[in-house]
Design an enzyme around this catalytic site. Structure first.
Site, short mmCIF file in Angstrom:
data_model
loop_
_atom_site.label_atom_id
_atom_site.label_comp_id
_atom_site.label_asym_id
_atom_site.label_seq_id
_atom_site.Cartn_x
_atom_site.Cartn_y
_atom_site.Cartn_z
N ASP A 92 42.09 30.58 15.41
CA ASP A 92 42.75 31.30 15.19
C ASP A 92 43.06 31.39 13.72
O ASP A 92 43.51 30.82 13.15
CB ASP A 92 44.37 31.33 15.59
CG ASP A 92 45.44 31.81 14.80
OD1 ASP A 92 45.31 32.77 14.18
OD2 ASP A 92 46.45 31.21 15.47
N LYS A 94 41.76 33.81 11.45
CA LYS A 94 42.94 34.75 10.59
C LYS A 94 42.06 35.42 10.02
O LYS A 94 42.62 34.48 7.89
CB LYS A 94 44.13 34.55 10.34
CG LYS A 94 45.55 34.04 11.96
CD LYS A 94 46.83 33.91 10.66
CE LYS A 94 47.53 33.57 12.13
NZ LYS A 94 47.34 32.35 12.88
N ASP A 97 39.51 38.33 4.04
CA ASP A 97 38.78 38.84 2.54
C ASP A 97 37.51 39.61 2.51
O ASP A 97 37.62 40.25 3.43
CB ASP A 97 37.53 36.77 2.41
CG ASP A 97 38.26 36.87 0.58
OD1 ASP A 97 37.61 37.92 -0.17
OD2 ASP A 97 38.09 35.60 0.60
N ASN A 100 31.41 39.86 3.22
CA ASN A 100 30.59 39.43 2.42
C ASN A 100 31.52 38.02 2.57
O ASN A 100 30.42 37.73 3.14
CB ASN A 100 30.35 39.60 0.71
CG ASN A 100 29.25 38.79 0.85
OD1 ASN A 100 27.78 38.69 1.39
ND2 ASN A 100 29.11 37.56 -0.38
O1 6AU Z 1 54.21 28.48 19.74
P1 6AU Z 1 53.51 28.01 18.18
O2 6AU Z 1 55.23 28.36 18.03
O3 6AU Z 1 54.25 26.80 18.33
O4 6AU Z 1 53.45 28.34 17.71
C1 6AU Z 1 52.49 29.54 17.86
C2 6AU Z 1 50.80 30.03 17.47
C3 6AU Z 1 50.87 29.44 15.74
C4 6AU Z 1 50.41 30.59 15.08
O5 6AU Z 1 49.24 30.31 13.83
C5 6AU Z 1 49.43 31.59 16.01
O6 6AU Z 1 50.58 31.22 17.04
N1 6AU Z 1 50.32 33.12 15.42
C6 6AU Z 1 49.96 33.95 15.09
C7 6AU Z 1 48.54 34.44 15.98
C8 6AU Z 1 47.86 33.42 16.66
O7 6AU Z 1 47.98 34.74 14.85
C9 6AU Z 1 50.81 35.04 14.62
C10 6AU Z 1 51.64 35.31 14.72
O8 6AU Z 1 52.23 36.52 14.35
N2 6AU Z 1 52.76 34.28 14.39
C11 6AU Z 1 51.90 32.95 15.74
O9 6AU Z 1 52.90 32.24 15.66
O10 6AU Z 1 49.37 28.39 16.10
#
Ligand code: 6AU
Length: 275
Positions: A92, A94, A97, A100
């Site tokens: 994950d 994310k 940027d 390149n």
């Molecule tokens: O169930 P949690 O709240 O302990 O963890 C949720 C996980 C975390 C966040 O970085 C991720 O999901 N996340 C993401 C992702 C997967 O891209 C996007 C988002 O909108 N909300 C979110 O919680 O690792």
């Protein structure tokens, strides 16, 4: 009457992307639409949790940059666990940027994400060049990309036109973008009501899933597996609901919760096939 939702099995048979097919086939084989998010900072906890949740998941989601004692042996063990328990890996990261830079972040550095992570994700904020940058590394390796079209947090800016543009970017890059991080199906987004968007089969992976609480103190918001599946999500992403919030990990409880969320996700899926 046939369901408005197509089964994972049917979708696995006809999906054009091999990365998407692998995930759908794993879901079917394991009868699990659960992705566990392992956001812990010690390597030993990280690997212990994955070994215990492995049998119940289709996908393990990592944030490797938060691990304090990271080294390359962690990746080797993660890959062994992925084979032992038959799950895919989703870093994950994310990315956000220019093309390149993301190509370098994806391929190089300490983590070399592209070499081991079947799936990764990116914010669409830089525009389509983020996809071409990541695709230059990930496509030859058969990897798949998810765009963050929506977020689970209170006050998220990823909505409305931003979400629509993200979906358009994905449609223009179906050879690498396999789906979205979002809260609902994206197939009909930006299409007229007569156009059902049937030709799209983007996977939707949904974070912000919890059975016991509605949120945390830092803006996270939770919905139940049934709520998100009924909105067209394909995979539930669960972190603290499974591994807990305490400073230490109770491994027995991790197993109980993983089983519980797998069952909840699968029964929500079976119910929606009746809709
Ligand atoms: O169930 P949690 O709240 O302990 O963890 C949720 C996980 C975390 C966040 O970085 C991720 O999901 N996340 C993401 C992702 C997967 O891209 C996007 C988002 O909108 N909300 C979110 O919680 O690792």
């Amino acid at each position: 009457m046939s369901s408005k939702f197509v089964s994972y099995e049917e979708r696995a048979k006809r999906h054009p992307s091999s990365a998407a097919r692998s995930l759908l086939e794993t879901i079917v084989r394991k009868r699990s639409n659960l992705c566990v998010s392992v956001d812990v900072t010690a390597k030993a906890d990280f690997l212990d949790i994955i070994d215990v949740v492995g049998p119940y998941v289709c996908l393990v989601k990592t944030h490797v940059d938060i691990i304090e004692d990271f080294d390359s042996s962690l990746i080797a063990t993660l890959q062994e666990l992925s084979k032992k328990h038959d799950f895919l890996i989703f870093e994950d990261r994310k990315f956000a940027d220019i093309g390149n830079t993301v190509a370098l972040q994806y391929s190089s550095g300490v983590h070399k994400i592209a070499s081991w992570s079947h799936i990764t994700n990116a914010h669409p904020v830089p525009g389509p060049s983020i996809i071409t940058g990541l695709a230059s590394v990930g496509k030859p390796l058969g990897r798949g990309l998810l765009l963050l079209a929506e977020m689970s947090t209170k006050g998220s800016l990823a909505k409305g036109v931003y979400t629509e543009e993200a979906v358009q970017m994905a449609r223009a890059h179906r050879d690498f973008v396999i789906g979205f991080i979002a809260q609902r199906s994206m197939n009909a987004v930006g299409k007229s009501s007569t156009d059902t968007g049937d030709e799209d089969d983007f996977l939707v992976l949904t974070p912000g899933v919890g059975l016991d609480v509605k949120g945390d103190a830092m803006g996270q918001q939770y919905r139940t597996p049934e709520e998100v599946l009924n909105d067209g999500s394909d995979v539930i992403i669960v972190g603290r609901g499974i591994y807990g919030k305490g400073p230490t990990v109770d491994i027995q409880s991790v197993q109980v919760q993983a089983e519980r969320y797998r069952a909840a996700g699968w029964s929500a899926y079976e119910k929606r096939l009746q809709l």
